[in-house]
Design a protein around this motif. Sequence first.
Motif, PDB file in Angstrom:
ATOM      1  N   ASN A 290       0.915  -1.143  -0.048  1.00 36.23           N
ATOM      2  CA  ASN A 290       0.021  -0.125  -0.127  1.00 36.23           C
ATOM      3  C   ASN A 290       0.730   1.186  -0.020  1.00 36.23           C
ATOM      4  N   ARG A 291       0.500   2.424  -0.442  1.00 41.47           N
ATOM      5  CA  ARG A 291       1.029   3.634  -0.418  1.00 41.47           C
ATOM      6  C   ARG A 291       0.479   4.692   0.327  1.00 41.47           C
ATOM      7  N   MET A 292       1.384   5.558   0.916  1.00 42.83           N
ATOM      8  CA  MET A 292       0.896   6.764   1.709  1.00 42.83           C
ATOM      9  C   MET A 292       1.430   7.834   0.867  1.00 42.83           C
ATOM     10  N   TYR A 293       0.724   8.758   0.483  1.00 41.13           N
ATOM     11  CA  TYR A 293       1.164  10.126  -0.295  1.00 41.13           C
ATOM     12  C   TYR A 293       0.895  11.401   0.587  1.00 41.13           C
ATOM     13  N   ARG A 294       1.991  11.954   0.982  1.00 46.98           N
ATOM     14  CA  ARG A 294       1.742  13.260   1.951  1.00 46.98           C
ATOM     15  C   ARG A 294       1.751  14.411   1.010  1.00 46.98           C
ATOM     16  N   THR A 307       5.759   6.307   2.051  1.00 51.56           N
ATOM     17  CA  THR A 307       5.226   5.004   2.559  1.00 51.56           C
ATOM     18  C   THR A 307       6.201   4.315   3.430  1.00 51.56           C
ATOM     19  N   ASP A 308       7.504   4.371   2.894  1.00 46.88           N
ATOM     20  CA  ASP A 308       8.798   3.469   3.447  1.00 46.88           C
ATOM     21  C   ASP A 308       9.248   4.224   4.856  1.00 46.88           C
ATOM     22  N   GLU A 309       9.236   5.510   4.802  1.00 42.20           N
ATOM     23  CA  GLU A 309       9.915   6.007   5.928  1.00 42.20           C
ATOM     24  C   GLU A 309       8.786   6.271   7.187  1.00 42.20           C
ATOM     25  N   LEU A 310       7.480   5.875   6.826  1.00 44.79           N
ATOM     26  CA  LEU A 310       6.355   5.548   7.799  1.00 44.79           C
ATOM     27  C   LEU A 310       6.278   4.113   8.240  1.00 44.79           C
ATOM     28  N   GLY A 311       6.602   3.366   7.399  1.00 41.27           N
ATOM     29  CA  GLY A 311       6.193   1.811   7.560  1.00 41.27           C
ATOM     30  C   GLY A 311       5.165   1.376   7.576  1.00 41.27           C
ATOM     31  N   LEU A 312       4.631   1.816   6.543  1.00 38.15           N
ATOM     32  CA  LEU A 312       2.827   1.588   6.119  1.00 38.15           C
ATOM     33  C   LEU A 312       2.668   0.653   4.839  1.00 38.15           C
ATOM     34  N   GLY A 313       3.779   0.042   4.314  1.00 39.30           N
ATOM     35  CA  GLY A 313       3.616  -0.518   2.975  1.00 39.30           C
ATOM     36  C   GLY A 313       2.760  -1.938   3.148  1.00 39.30           C
ATOM     37  N   GLY A 314       3.168  -2.668   4.231  1.00 37.90           N
ATOM     38  CA  GLY A 314       2.388  -3.936   4.470  1.00 37.90           C
ATOM     39  C   GLY A 314       3.161  -5.113   3.722  1.00 37.90           C
ATOM     40  N   TYR A 364      -1.754  -0.738  12.310  1.00 35.88           N
ATOM     41  CA  TYR A 364      -0.472   0.237  12.773  1.00 35.88           C
ATOM     42  C   TYR A 364      -1.056   1.382  13.505  1.00 35.88           C
ATOM     43  N   HIS A 365      -0.180   1.084  14.681  1.00 38.26           N
ATOM     44  CA  HIS A 365      -0.237   2.000  15.739  1.00 38.26           C
ATOM     45  C   HIS A 365       0.843   3.325  15.378  1.00 38.26           C
ATOM     46  N   HIS A 366      -0.106   4.507  15.369  1.00 33.28           N
ATOM     47  CA  HIS A 366       0.686   5.771  15.077  1.00 33.28           C
ATOM     48  C   HIS A 366       1.514   6.453  16.173  1.00 33.28           C
ATOM     49  N   ARG A 367       2.842   6.880  16.175  1.00 26.90           N
ATOM     50  CA  ARG A 367       3.599   7.044  17.206  1.00 26.90           C
ATOM     51  C   ARG A 367       4.404   8.432  16.761  1.00 26.90           C
ATOM     52  N   LEU A 368       4.776   9.269  17.675  1.00 33.26           N
ATOM     53  CA  LEU A 368       5.841  10.203  17.293  1.00 33.26           C
ATOM     54  C   LEU A 368       7.133  10.085  18.041  1.00 33.26           C
ATOM     55  N   ARG A 372       9.140  12.741  14.740  1.00 35.60           N
ATOM     56  CA  ARG A 372       9.081  11.854  13.358  1.00 35.60           C
ATOM     57  C   ARG A 372       7.839  10.891  13.644  1.00 35.60           C
ATOM     58  N   HIS A 373       6.922  10.980  12.439  1.00 30.84           N
ATOM     59  CA  HIS A 373       5.960  10.014  12.444  1.00 30.84           C
ATOM     60  C   HIS A 373       6.330   8.688  12.180  1.00 30.84           C
ATOM     61  N   VAL A 374       5.910   7.677  12.844  1.00 32.49           N
ATOM     62  CA  VAL A 374       6.077   6.279  12.353  1.00 32.49           C
ATOM     63  C   VAL A 374       4.832   5.558  12.668  1.00 32.49           C
ATOM     64  N   PHE A 375       4.627   4.348  11.919  1.00 27.44           N
ATOM     65  CA  PHE A 375       3.557   3.275  12.280  1.00 27.44           C
ATOM     66  C   PHE A 375       4.356   2.211  12.354  1.00 27.44           C
ATOM     67  N   VAL A 376       3.758   1.363  13.811  1.00 28.16           N
ATOM     68  CA  VAL A 376       4.173   0.229  14.070  1.00 28.16           C
ATOM     69  C   VAL A 376       2.983  -0.900  13.917  1.00 28.16           C
ATOM     70  N   GLU A 377       3.314  -2.064  13.405  1.00 27.09           N
ATOM     71  CA  GLU A 377       2.206  -3.021  13.236  1.00 27.09           C
ATOM     72  C   GLU A 377       2.081  -3.695  14.457  1.00 27.09           C
ATOM     73  N   VAL A 378       0.802  -3.640  15.013  1.00 28.75           N
ATOM     74  CA  VAL A 378       0.597  -4.415  16.394  1.00 28.75           C
ATOM     75  C   VAL A 378      -0.613  -5.249  16.417  1.00 28.75           C
ATOM     76  N   GLY A 379      -0.930  -5.751  15.007  1.00 28.26           N
ATOM     77  CA  GLY A 379      -2.265  -6.455  15.097  1.00 28.26           C
ATOM     78  C   GLY A 379      -2.436  -7.718  15.899  1.00 28.26           C
ATOM     79  N   ALA A 380      -1.512  -8.630  15.700  1.00 26.49           N
ATOM     80  CA  ALA A 380      -1.213  -9.631  16.271  1.00 26.49           C
ATOM     81  C   ALA A 380      -1.112  -9.566  17.883  1.00 26.49           C
ATOM     82  N   GLU A 381      -0.478  -8.515  18.373  1.00 27.41           N
ATOM     83  CA  GLU A 381      -0.244  -8.197  19.840  1.00 27.41           C
ATOM     84  C   GLU A 381      -1.410  -7.640  20.476  1.00 27.41           C
TER      85      GLU A 381
END
Length: 725
Positions: A290-294, A307-314, A364-368, A372-381
């Motif tokens: 997937n892609r995120m366009y700012r 996408t890559d710098e945010l960690g949202l590709g999947g 994807y949990h959004h954190r600062l 810097r904006h980052v997204f961490v995948e926490v679905g299973a957790e």
Amino acid sequence: MLEVDAVQPILNQRFPHDRDAAGGVKFVLDGAGDPINILPAAFSDYSDTIEPWRLLHNWAGRHTDAHGSLTLRPGFDQKALHVLCDFLKSYDLAVLQHARQIARAEELSEFLSVYGVAAFMLAARGLETAEVAVDAGAIRSACTQMANRTPSMHATETASEVAYSEETKQQILASIPEPMFQDVTEQLQFDFVHTPNRALWGRRSELETPVGIAGGGVASADFDGDGYPDLYLAGDDGGRLYRNVDGKRFEDVSAAVGLDGEGESRAGYFIDYDNDGDLDLFVTFVWQANRMYRSEGANPAKFTDVTDELGLGGGQEVTHEAVWFDMDNDGLLDVYTANFGPWPDGASPTMGRVNNNGDPNRLYHHRLEDDRHVFVEVGAELGVDDRGWTHCVGAWDFDQDGYMDLFSLTDFSASLLFRNVQGQRFVEVSRPQRLDAAYNAMNFTLLDLDHSGQPAIYVSEIFKLVHRQRYRRPTEDTTIVFGEENLNTLRALVNNKLYRRHRDGFYEDVHNTVFEPADHGWAWDASVMDYENDGDLDLLLLNGTENALPTVPFESRPDHIGQRKFISHYGRQPNVFYVSQDGYFYDVSKVCPLAYEGSSRGSAFFDYDGDGDLDVAINDYDSPAKIFHNNQQTANNWVRFQLEGTRSNRNAIGASIEVRFADQLRYDQVVSGSGFLSQNPMALHFGVGQATLVDKVMVSWPSGLVQQVEDLEVNQTHQIREPGG
């Protein structure tokens, strides 16, 4: 006494039919013309219902006890019972097919949603009287009887007060202008044509079940801030972004703003993930990241792929929908993505109440981190990594505890509801909330059904019978309790559902209570709008699959051929449009141009020309998209609210609003998506009828703050900003 040796000759004599070696049955019905063939797959998927058992009661004599249970006296031949049951199911299917043909020929489409149940009544009548002929009058009579039956034993007092009125329907039809909506696609120079990725499309011919027909959605938002809502439509080559030029035409600006043209997209979502005041674009894709366009600003409009710098590709997955929401109310938007199964890799769905061979949904949990904006995948957790073949995901606070919960709607299995526990974890509560009956679910839409502040949920499905749910000889007094093991082998009718919150804290399906019967078919998008600004929400339902499925020469796999026939049966279908009045939804499809025959997928409601009513954009599978202008002429008033969060996320996603006008009360909430694969502008639109002033507005923000605004003028958009922050 009923003996097996006597049953088959009687059936053959009275009801001529042949059974082939594969298990199919061919019937010759009076008035049907050509013989009617019942395929083995259709026969095996048909359910036992109360009607055949009632008929058996009449045939077998009084072999029942005081409680209605079938008792087998000495000498009663159980094999005869089995033969008769098998015959009844195949005969019911033959009459059903014949009844459907007559209903279509006689333009009895309003009864097609109940024709299956009516066919049982006709079949029973034919067996009891040895009269096999079925005519249009018999269908209309039987369907009317079924449509007027009480649909739910758990209906609330509010539901019982709502009823169909022929007088009201005629008044609605008389008030509709001609045309109700006008196709302005060419006039607006709108030239989008949806196409699937042809390489992936061809790969579907190798699958046992040729899935992959979800198509693309529509997203509407004013991405460049010029006051006119624009459009993104998903499809091959990355989909296309169209700028609305002064409400007079649409121009493709995809390349100009920096959107690449690779891969087949499913959906797009305009959200402000970084809270900087402009709209970014998140796009889901088939079999690629997937892609995120700012957004880099509106003058000129430009997007950058982050996408890559945010960690949202999947990764390489088939992602259908995404829902943006603030999981922990920290003011940062998180995102939950719906992953369908990996069919491009040759996988086919497992069949069962719990489907588990798809790629997991991702949260994807959004954190600062260091600003810097980052997204961490926490679905299973956090317990929301549903591995079903998920079409759709939704978020809303069903228990009104201040935290948005998640709904995962899957194909081929039951859907799952996850309760958000204070932003720290999720607990699956589908069964106690009675939402696990949603099966082959495509769509999630919230609607203000009874103006209570607790939204109802519309779920679209495929109208069919499935083999995993079977109820044997229930009566009105029967209490049916099934354990976990039994739930994997049941049969039930699958149809669209309207879930309303019951006063005892669970959801009940009240669809048949408040919707006029119609031919729903293979439903995808179901979205609500106030067509004539009278304060009542109306509903558009999109239907269809595809006609030209990919194939290989000399195809001989029986399961694949059966699945192709099943999908093609729903190939091009008419959409359905309902107008609501006094709490009841009336089918006005016959006079509505939106109800055209096609293979529609997603829709967006937006006021492209700023005249105060909602127009419609529809994305059709492997076909040109369409834009329709709303021609309503009621002169009713309207009001819109554009919410801006400060302590909450800037889009105000999750905020709910209560609007009071002319002794009326209406509710809505800000969501990131609506219907199937689609998104409406986030400004909340309310029709207010002849009211000339909005008395009071109450906004409940995700931060927990409640804000009140009074005495607002109609026929304009009001900006409401969250205090503080």
